[in-house]
Scaffold this motif. Structure first.
Motif, PDB file in Angstrom:
ATOM      1  N   ALA A  13      51.572  47.394 112.182  1.00 40.55           N
ATOM      2  CA  ALA A  13      50.563  47.597 111.148  1.00 40.55           C
ATOM      3  C   ALA A  13      51.085  47.186 109.778  1.00 40.55           C
ATOM      4  O   ALA A  13      50.394  46.502 109.024  1.00 40.55           O
ATOM      5  CB  ALA A  13      50.094  49.051 111.137  1.00 40.55           C
ATOM      6  N   PHE A  14      52.299  47.579 109.448  1.00 37.93           N
ATOM      7  CA  PHE A  14      52.884  47.192 108.158  1.00 37.93           C
ATOM      8  C   PHE A  14      53.040  45.680 108.083  1.00 37.93           C
ATOM      9  O   PHE A  14      52.713  45.058 107.078  1.00 37.93           O
ATOM     10  CB  PHE A  14      54.229  47.885 107.933  1.00 37.93           C
ATOM     11  CG  PHE A  14      54.927  47.442 106.684  1.00 37.93           C
ATOM     12  CD1 PHE A  14      54.477  47.858 105.441  1.00 37.93           C
ATOM     13  CD2 PHE A  14      56.015  46.583 106.740  1.00 37.93           C
ATOM     14  CE1 PHE A  14      55.106  47.439 104.274  1.00 37.93           C
ATOM     15  CE2 PHE A  14      56.648  46.161 105.582  1.00 37.93           C
ATOM     16  CZ  PHE A  14      56.197  46.590 104.353  1.00 37.93           C
ATOM     17  N   ARG A  15      53.518  45.078 109.143  1.00 39.00           N
ATOM     18  CA  ARG A  15      53.693  43.625 109.198  1.00 39.00           C
ATOM     19  C   ARG A  15      52.345  42.929 108.953  1.00 39.00           C
ATOM     20  O   ARG A  15      52.265  41.983 108.181  1.00 39.00           O
ATOM     21  CB  ARG A  15      54.268  43.240 110.555  1.00 39.00           C
ATOM     22  CG  ARG A  15      54.640  41.803 110.686  1.00 39.00           C
ATOM     23  CD  ARG A  15      55.235  41.510 112.051  1.00 39.00           C
ATOM     24  NE  ARG A  15      56.442  42.294 112.275  1.00 39.00           N
ATOM     25  CZ  ARG A  15      56.717  42.958 113.392  1.00 39.00           C
ATOM     26  NH1 ARG A  15      55.883  42.938 114.404  1.00 39.00           N
ATOM     27  NH2 ARG A  15      57.837  43.637 113.507  1.00 39.00           N
ATOM     28  N   ASP A  16      51.298  43.415 109.603  1.00 40.81           N
ATOM     29  CA  ASP A  16      49.967  42.837 109.406  1.00 40.81           C
ATOM     30  C   ASP A  16      49.514  42.959 107.958  1.00 40.81           C
ATOM     31  O   ASP A  16      48.910  42.037 107.406  1.00 40.81           O
ATOM     32  CB  ASP A  16      48.939  43.519 110.314  1.00 40.81           C
ATOM     33  CG  ASP A  16      49.072  43.127 111.777  1.00 40.81           C
ATOM     34  OD1 ASP A  16      49.818  42.175 112.088  1.00 40.81           O
ATOM     35  OD2 ASP A  16      48.422  43.787 112.610  1.00 40.81           O
ATOM     36  N   GLU A  17      49.804  44.098 107.321  1.00 39.66           N
ATOM     37  CA  GLU A  17      49.414  44.300 105.923  1.00 39.66           C
ATOM     38  C   GLU A  17      50.153  43.326 105.004  1.00 39.66           C
ATOM     39  O   GLU A  17      49.555  42.760 104.082  1.00 39.66           O
ATOM     40  CB  GLU A  17      49.683  45.736 105.500  1.00 39.66           C
ATOM     41  CG  GLU A  17      48.761  46.729 106.160  1.00 39.66           C
ATOM     42  CD  GLU A  17      49.159  48.176 105.891  1.00 39.66           C
ATOM     43  OE1 GLU A  17      48.256  49.027 105.956  1.00 39.66           O
ATOM     44  OE2 GLU A  17      50.347  48.458 105.627  1.00 39.66           O
ATOM     45  N   VAL A  18      51.432  43.133 105.246  1.00 39.91           N
ATOM     46  CA  VAL A  18      52.203  42.190 104.425  1.00 39.91           C
ATOM     47  C   VAL A  18      51.665  40.777 104.612  1.00 39.91           C
ATOM     48  O   VAL A  18      51.461  40.045 103.639  1.00 39.91           O
ATOM     49  CB  VAL A  18      53.713  42.262 104.760  1.00 39.91           C
ATOM     50  CG1 VAL A  18      54.474  41.133 104.085  1.00 39.91           C
ATOM     51  CG2 VAL A  18      54.284  43.616 104.352  1.00 39.91           C
ATOM     52  N   PHE A  19      51.388  40.390 105.846  1.00 41.68           N
ATOM     53  CA  PHE A  19      50.849  39.058 106.086  1.00 41.68           C
ATOM     54  C   PHE A  19      49.437  38.908 105.520  1.00 41.68           C
ATOM     55  O   PHE A  19      49.047  37.815 105.099  1.00 41.68           O
ATOM     56  CB  PHE A  19      50.905  38.694 107.575  1.00 41.68           C
ATOM     57  CG  PHE A  19      52.205  38.035 107.950  1.00 41.68           C
ATOM     58  CD1 PHE A  19      52.321  36.653 107.977  1.00 41.68           C
ATOM     59  CD2 PHE A  19      53.309  38.799 108.251  1.00 41.68           C
ATOM     60  CE1 PHE A  19      53.524  36.050 108.303  1.00 41.68           C
ATOM     61  CE2 PHE A  19      54.520  38.202 108.586  1.00 41.68           C
ATOM     62  CZ  PHE A  19      54.629  36.824 108.611  1.00 41.68           C
ATOM     63  N   ALA A  20      48.664  39.965 105.483  1.00 42.05           N
ATOM     64  CA  ALA A  20      47.349  39.907 104.846  1.00 42.05           C
ATOM     65  C   ALA A  20      47.502  39.615 103.354  1.00 42.05           C
ATOM     66  O   ALA A  20      46.803  38.757 102.798  1.00 42.05           O
ATOM     67  CB  ALA A  20      46.586  41.212 105.062  1.00 42.05           C
ATOM     68  N   THR A  21      48.428  40.306 102.709  1.00 43.24           N
ATOM     69  CA  THR A  21      48.679  40.044 101.287  1.00 43.24           C
ATOM     70  C   THR A  21      49.112  38.599 101.082  1.00 43.24           C
ATOM     71  O   THR A  21      48.604  37.906 100.192  1.00 43.24           O
ATOM     72  CB  THR A  21      49.747  41.009 100.738  1.00 43.24           C
ATOM     73  OG1 THR A  21      49.213  42.337 100.776  1.00 43.24           O
ATOM     74  CG2 THR A  21      50.150  40.658  99.321  1.00 43.24           C
ATOM     75  N   MET A  22      50.027  38.122 101.914  1.00 46.42           N
ATOM     76  CA  MET A  22      50.497  36.740 101.761  1.00 46.42           C
ATOM     77  C   MET A  22      49.358  35.746 101.980  1.00 46.42           C
ATOM     78  O   MET A  22      49.247  34.758 101.253  1.00 46.42           O
ATOM     79  CB  MET A  22      51.668  36.475 102.716  1.00 46.42           C
ATOM     80  CG  MET A  22      52.908  37.281 102.353  1.00 46.42           C
ATOM     81  SD  MET A  22      54.409  36.880 103.282  1.00 46.42           S
ATOM     82  CE  MET A  22      53.988  37.327 104.951  1.00 46.42           C
ATOM     83  N   ALA A  23      48.505  36.009 102.941  1.00 41.04           N
ATOM     84  CA  ALA A  23      47.382  35.105 103.218  1.00 41.04           C
ATOM     85  C   ALA A  23      46.382  35.077 102.066  1.00 41.04           C
ATOM     86  O   ALA A  23      45.804  34.033 101.767  1.00 41.04           O
ATOM     87  CB  ALA A  23      46.681  35.525 104.505  1.00 41.04           C
TER      88      ALA A  23
END
Length: 118
Positions: free
Chosen positions: A41-51
């Protein structure tokens, strides 16, 4: 046209921090996003921010490059994984008060503003 890139170090702790940077920034992500103890979940949130911060370039380092490739390939190649990740991106937009932007096809994976460094 050349850009004057700023530089920053980001741990991902404040997920919305990159949205506050006004200039195009080369961002060194200092946390290993693929260490085994880190949950998806944290990884997905970080990648969402990067995207969603397309004007920044994010540089990652990991001791687990195969885990990185598996994560990216899963989202790029599995529609259900991609849609699950898109929900996380939509929640990030909601936190920013920009939920009306959570439409359309979304970004192509792998993200072209994210680079895995050796």
């Amino acid at each position: 046209m050349a850009q004057n890139w700023q530089t920053a170090v980001w741990s991902g702790k404040d997920l919305l921090e990159p949205f506050t940077w006004p200039h195009a920034t080369v961002v060194q992500v200092v946390r290993d996003l693929f260490e085994p103890e880190l949950r998806g979940a944290f990884r997905d949130e970080v990648f969402a921010t990067m995207a969603l911060c397309r004007h920044h370039r994010f540089q990652l380092r990991t001791a687990y490059p195969e885990q990185y490739r598996r994560y990216v390939n899963d989202i790029a190649g599995d529609r259900n994984e991609y849609l699950a990740w898109r929900v996380t991106a939509a929640m990030t937009l909601r936190k920013l008060g920009r939920q009306d932007e959570a439409t359309g096809d979304g970004p192509r994976w792998p993200l072209d503003n994210v680079e895995l460094l050796d």
